[in-house]
Motif scaffolding. Structure first.
Motif, mmCIF file in Angstrom:
data_model
loop_
_atom_site.group_PDB
_atom_site.id
_atom_site.type_symbol
_atom_site.label_atom_id
_atom_site.label_comp_id
_atom_site.label_asym_id
_atom_site.label_seq_id
_atom_site.Cartn_x
_atom_site.Cartn_y
_atom_site.Cartn_z
ATOM 1 N N LYS A 161 -31.624 1.265 13.212
ATOM 2 C CA LYS A 161 -30.651 0.990 12.151
ATOM 3 C C LYS A 161 -30.449 -0.502 11.930
ATOM 4 C CE LYS A 161 -28.214 5.276 11.924
ATOM 5 N NZ LYS A 161 -28.445 5.767 10.586
ATOM 6 N N LYS A 162 -30.515 -1.288 13.009
ATOM 7 C CA LYS A 162 -30.309 -2.737 12.884
ATOM 8 C C LYS A 162 -31.609 -3.499 12.653
ATOM 9 C CE LYS A 162 -28.324 -3.504 16.742
ATOM 10 N NZ LYS A 162 -27.699 -4.202 17.849
ATOM 11 N N GLN A 163 -32.761 -2.799 12.736
ATOM 12 C CA GLN A 163 -34.071 -3.461 12.645
ATOM 13 C C GLN A 163 -34.173 -4.552 13.703
ATOM 14 O OE1 GLN A 163 -36.796 -2.598 10.242
ATOM 15 N NE2 GLN A 163 -35.504 -0.865 10.738
ATOM 16 N N ASN A 164 -33.689 -4.226 14.902
ATOM 17 C CA ASN A 164 -33.617 -5.183 16.003
ATOM 18 C C ASN A 164 -34.952 -5.339 16.717
ATOM 19 O OD1 ASN A 164 -32.231 -7.008 17.582
ATOM 20 N ND2 ASN A 164 -31.581 -5.473 19.050
ATOM 21 N N HIS A 165 -35.230 -6.546 17.144
ATOM 22 C CA HIS A 165 -36.366 -6.853 18.002
ATOM 23 C C HIS A 165 -35.817 -7.528 19.251
ATOM 24 C CE1 HIS A 165 -38.547 -6.088 14.327
ATOM 25 N NE2 HIS A 165 -39.675 -6.110 15.004
ATOM 26 N N HIS A 166 -36.429 -7.245 20.393
ATOM 27 C CA HIS A 166 -35.957 -7.768 21.671
ATOM 28 C C HIS A 166 -36.794 -8.952 22.139
ATOM 29 C CE1 HIS A 166 -33.669 -4.032 22.334
ATOM 30 N NE2 HIS A 166 -34.701 -3.462 21.760
ATOM 31 N N PHE A 167 -36.130 -10.008 22.501
ATOM 32 C CA PHE A 167 -36.741 -11.179 23.126
ATOM 33 C C PHE A 167 -35.957 -11.382 24.412
ATOM 34 C CE2 PHE A 167 -36.075 -15.984 23.102
ATOM 35 C CZ PHE A 167 -37.156 -16.238 23.910
ATOM 36 N N LYS A 212 -24.892 -4.067 26.152
ATOM 37 C CA LYS A 212 -23.703 -4.679 25.550
ATOM 38 C C LYS A 212 -24.134 -5.336 24.246
ATOM 39 C CE LYS A 212 -21.402 -3.682 29.280
ATOM 40 N NZ LYS A 212 -21.017 -2.311 29.399
ATOM 41 N N HIS A 213 -23.888 -4.653 23.132
ATOM 42 C CA HIS A 213 -24.263 -5.136 21.807
ATOM 43 C C HIS A 213 -23.147 -6.056 21.304
ATOM 44 C CE1 HIS A 213 -27.702 -2.395 21.447
ATOM 45 N NE2 HIS A 213 -26.944 -1.589 22.186
ATOM 46 N N THR A 214 -23.321 -7.340 21.539
ATOM 47 C CA THR A 214 -22.320 -8.350 21.232
ATOM 48 C C THR A 214 -22.571 -8.921 19.844
ATOM 49 O OG1 THR A 214 -22.379 -8.906 23.581
ATOM 50 C CG2 THR A 214 -21.271 -10.447 22.136
ATOM 51 N N PHE A 215 -21.500 -9.060 19.046
ATOM 52 C CA PHE A 215 -21.673 -9.594 17.703
ATOM 53 C C PHE A 215 -20.461 -10.396 17.258
ATOM 54 C CE2 PHE A 215 -19.978 -5.345 17.387
ATOM 55 C CZ PHE A 215 -19.006 -5.416 16.401
ATOM 56 N N SER A 259 -26.218 -12.099 17.405
ATOM 57 C CA SER A 259 -27.173 -13.161 17.692
ATOM 58 C C SER A 259 -27.750 -13.073 19.095
ATOM 59 C CB SER A 259 -26.576 -14.539 17.435
ATOM 60 O OG SER A 259 -25.229 -14.619 17.719
ATOM 61 N N PHE A 260 -27.152 -12.271 19.943
ATOM 62 C CA PHE A 260 -27.693 -11.996 21.272
ATOM 63 C C PHE A 260 -27.002 -10.754 21.813
ATOM 64 C CE2 PHE A 260 -24.027 -14.649 21.977
ATOM 65 C CZ PHE A 260 -23.386 -14.035 23.040
ATOM 66 N N TYR A 261 -27.598 -10.135 22.820
ATOM 67 C CA TYR A 261 -26.937 -9.042 23.523
ATOM 68 C C TYR A 261 -27.635 -8.787 24.842
ATOM 69 C CZ TYR A 261 -30.364 -5.349 22.385
ATOM 70 O OH TYR A 261 -31.488 -4.577 22.295
ATOM 71 N N SER A 262 -27.019 -7.984 25.667
ATOM 72 C CA SER A 262 -27.565 -7.632 26.975
ATOM 73 C C SER A 262 -28.126 -6.211 26.877
ATOM 74 C CB SER A 262 -26.447 -7.703 28.021
ATOM 75 O OG SER A 262 -26.923 -7.351 29.275
ATOM 76 N N HIS A 269 -34.120 -13.084 16.486
ATOM 77 C CA HIS A 269 -33.889 -13.181 15.047
ATOM 78 C C HIS A 269 -32.886 -14.259 14.659
ATOM 79 C CE1 HIS A 269 -31.171 -10.322 16.881
ATOM 80 N NE2 HIS A 269 -30.309 -10.630 15.945
ATOM 81 N N CYS A 270 -32.176 -14.835 15.629
ATOM 82 C CA CYS A 270 -31.168 -15.846 15.324
ATOM 83 C C CYS A 270 -31.503 -17.211 15.902
ATOM 84 C CB CYS A 270 -29.805 -15.380 15.832
ATOM 85 S SG CYS A 270 -29.125 -14.036 14.847
ATOM 86 N N LEU A 271 -32.764 -17.424 16.276
ATOM 87 C CA LEU A 271 -33.174 -18.746 16.735
ATOM 88 C C LEU A 271 -33.326 -19.678 15.541
ATOM 89 C CD1 LEU A 271 -35.909 -17.874 19.398
ATOM 90 C CD2 LEU A 271 -33.501 -18.460 19.795
ATOM 91 N N ASP A 272 -32.912 -20.919 15.735
ATOM 92 C CA ASP A 272 -33.094 -21.924 14.693
ATOM 93 C C ASP A 272 -34.582 -22.235 14.545
ATOM 94 O OD1 ASP A 272 -30.311 -22.112 14.471
ATOM 95 O OD2 ASP A 272 -30.197 -23.775 15.904
#
Length: 129
Positions: free
Chosen positions: A37-43, A70-73, A81-84, A96-99
């Motif tokens: 649903k979030k189109q999330n990718h893990h790094f 822990k989906h932190t937003f 921008s990050f989560y555990s 996805h939130c790296l400069d």
């Protein structure tokens, strides 16, 4: 291994962080219900290589199922921008939130989150991170 300092944050700028990692990212495309649903990718990086620079008071957390992840937003803009992650609860993810400017390459690998338990047993790369 070569490490560089990547910075990043949420859309509104309230949350900012930095991570130490290779300039060549290894990213996982997960097919679990929330990542789809979030189109999330893990790094995935170790907690010791993540520093929250600002915005602790502007964060909120969503959990479900096992409540390990822990989906932190950001409370303001809603960007995660990050989560555990459940796969690595002592790690953080934030591709996805790296400069721009510090990432040299990105390798994407699929992870079958729909069959999470089975995938964790057979997927050596993510299990060893």
């Amino acid at each position: 291994m070569e490490l560089v300092k990547h910075t990043g944050g949420c859309h509104c700028g309230a949350v900012r962080f930095e991570v130490l990692s290779s300039p060549d990212l290894h990213v996982f495309h997960c097919s679990c219900s929330v990542c789809t649903k979030k189109q999330n990718h893990h790094f995935i990086i170790p907690k010791s290589q993540f520093t929250l620079l600002q915005g602790l008071d502007n964060l909120t957390t969503y959990t479900f199922n096992t409540h390990v992840a822990k989906h932190t937003f950001c409370k303001t803009c809603g960007v995660q921008s990050f989560y555990s992650p459940r796969s690595n609860p002592d790690g953080y993810v934030a591709p996805h939130c790296l400069d721009p400017g510090t990432v040299r390459s990105i390798t994407v690998e699929k992870f079958c989150g729909e069959k999470w338990e089975e995938s964790m047993q057979t997927h050596k790369t993510i299990r060893d991170m």
